[in-house]
Write a protein that holds these residues in place. Structure first.
Motif, PDB file in Angstrom:
ATOM      1  N   ILE A 222      -9.198   5.902  -2.830  1.00 64.47           N
ATOM      2  CA  ILE A 222      -9.048   4.464  -3.056  1.00 64.47           C
ATOM      3  C   ILE A 222      -7.943   3.891  -2.190  1.00 64.47           C
ATOM      4  O   ILE A 222      -8.101   2.839  -1.556  1.00 64.47           O
TER       5      ILE A 222
ATOM      6  N   ALA B 282       0.832  -1.208   0.000  1.00 60.73           N
ATOM      7  CA  ALA B 282       0.000   0.000   0.000  1.00 60.73           C
ATOM      8  C   ALA B 282       0.860   1.248   0.000  1.00 60.73           C
ATOM      9  O   ALA B 282       0.547   2.227  -0.693  1.00 60.73           O
TER      10      ALA B 282
ATOM     11  N   LEU C 116      -8.904   3.552   1.320  1.00 63.65           N
ATOM     12  CA  LEU C 116      -9.772   2.367   1.466  1.00 63.65           C
ATOM     13  C   LEU C 116      -8.933   1.103   1.578  1.00 63.65           C
ATOM     14  O   LEU C 116      -9.181   0.239   2.436  1.00 63.65           O
ATOM     15  N   PHE C 117      -7.890   0.993   0.719  1.00 65.99           N
ATOM     16  CA  PHE C 117      -7.006  -0.174   0.769  1.00 65.99           C
ATOM     17  C   PHE C 117      -6.333  -0.273   2.141  1.00 65.99           C
ATOM     18  O   PHE C 117      -6.313  -1.346   2.758  1.00 65.99           O
TER      19      PHE C 117
ATOM     20  N   THR D 245      -5.792  12.530 -10.097  1.00 69.14           N
ATOM     21  CA  THR D 245      -5.186  11.249  -9.717  1.00 69.14           C
ATOM     22  C   THR D 245      -4.826  11.247  -8.242  1.00 69.14           C
ATOM     23  O   THR D 245      -5.145  10.298  -7.517  1.00 69.14           O
TER      24      THR D 245
ATOM     25  N   MET E 257       2.200   1.763  -3.315  1.00 70.41           N
ATOM     26  CA  MET E 257       1.123   2.247  -4.187  1.00 70.41           C
ATOM     27  C   MET E 257       1.043   3.774  -4.139  1.00 70.41           C
ATOM     28  O   MET E 257       0.760   4.424  -5.152  1.00 70.41           O
TER      29      MET E 257
ATOM     30  N   TYR F 172      -7.360   8.877  -6.258  1.00 66.65           N
ATOM     31  CA  TYR F 172      -6.685   7.620  -5.926  1.00 66.65           C
ATOM     32  C   TYR F 172      -6.104   7.667  -4.526  1.00 66.65           C
ATOM     33  O   TYR F 172      -6.445   6.851  -3.669  1.00 66.65           O
TER      34      TYR F 172
ATOM     35  N   PHE G 243      -7.231   1.031   4.934  1.00 62.51           N
ATOM     36  CA  PHE G 243      -8.219   0.715   5.968  1.00 62.51           C
ATOM     37  C   PHE G 243      -8.493  -0.782   6.011  1.00 62.51           C
ATOM     38  O   PHE G 243      -8.518  -1.389   7.088  1.00 62.51           O
ATOM     39  N   VAL G 244      -8.686  -1.385   4.844  1.00 59.53           N
ATOM     40  CA  VAL G 244      -8.983  -2.825   4.813  1.00 59.53           C
ATOM     41  C   VAL G 244      -7.784  -3.627   5.324  1.00 59.53           C
ATOM     42  O   VAL G 244      -7.937  -4.583   6.094  1.00 59.53           O
TER      43      VAL G 244
END
Lengths: 102, 164
Positions: B64, B30, B67-68, B56, B33, B60, B70-71
């Motif tokens: 997004i 992440a 969100l990644f 972007t 990323m 992103y 967090f998961v």
């Protein structure tokens, strides 16, 4: 910075993403590799749009469709992460090798 | 200038893409990323699409990627504490450098941050708006509907976990 180098760069990023989906067994990393594929496609599309002239005072369709690519990427990240969380609750693992579908 | 920015950002993008794929933990992926998104944003700025490079980062990295992360944190896959302690100073320095770079054009030439158009011509952002809400208005509204139903679908999927 001609069209070829931009297209090769986008293809390289997409290929690394495909490599991630094929090689990794972690579901979250696989979903991130999916985002890489989409981003590489967006870079290629923007290179194609740039080849019609400077982007500062005109918006060709290639540059115009990139927000829609982002929209689809956001949608698939949202649904994918929801599915991953649901799978994690039932399977107790993120690794695709350890999951059973019985 | 844009040539240098393009090649620098493309090196950042490719290296951090490899970092996403080959880092051992999902949390490290992440963070790679985030570097990848900075690289892609730099590529878009070098190609002249300033609005897209900002979008972007905002969409992103702001939505997004959060969100990644967090998961990933929800699943309990976090970095070891020792590793985070070593990275803290580097992260603080990087953030300070980023803020300085962002503030430099504001201090030295506040009116020339973005290329302005000639008198009477539409700017880049105005052109985007007029195209998205003119020729492609149906597509834009369908995109809004897709996002709405994605939210509803995610809520439904997570609510009925017994049936999956």
């Amino acid at each position: 910075m001609n069209l070829n180098s931009v297209l090769v760069l986008g293809a390289l990023i997409s290929t690394i993403g495909i490599l991630g989906i094929l090689l990794r067994k972690n579901l979250v990393i696989m979903l991130m590799s999916l985002e890489l594929i989409v981003l590489g496609g967006a870079v290629g599309l923007l290179g194609g749009a740039r080849s019609h002239g400077a982007l500062a005072h005109a918006v060709p369709d290639g540059a115009l469709f990139i927000p829609f690519i982002f929209l689809i990427a956001a949608a698939d990240a949202c649904i994918g992460l929801t599915l991953i969380m649901t799978l994690f609750k039932t399977q107790k693992t993120l690794w695709v090798d350890e999951m059973d579908n019985s | 200038m844009s040539e240098v920015l393009f090649w620098l950002s493309s090196v950042v993008a490719v290296v951090s893409a490899l970092g996403i794929v080959f880092s051992p933990q999902a949390a490290q992926s992440a963070f790679w990323m985030f570097a990848e998104l900075l690289g892609i944003s730099g590529i878009m700025a070098a190609l002249g699409a300033y609005l897209l490079s900002l979008v972007t980062l905002l969409v992103y990295a702001g939505a997004i990627l959060v969100l990644f992360i967090f998961v990933i944190m929800f699943m309990g896959q976090r970095l070891p504490i020792k590793q985070i302690g070593g990275l803290r100073l580097a992260g603080a320095l990087l953030a300070a450098a980023f803020v300085v770079v962002l503030l430099l054009p504001l201090i030295f030439s506040p009116t020339h941050m973005f290329p302005s158009s000639a008198a009477g011509a539409l700017t880049h952002t105005e052109l985007y708006g007029s195209e998205l809400f003119g020729r492609y208005q149906l597509l834009t509204q369908m995109g809004a509907w897709v996002l709405l139903w994605v939210g509803v679908g995610a809520f439904n999927i997570n609510g009925r976990r017994d049936e999956i």
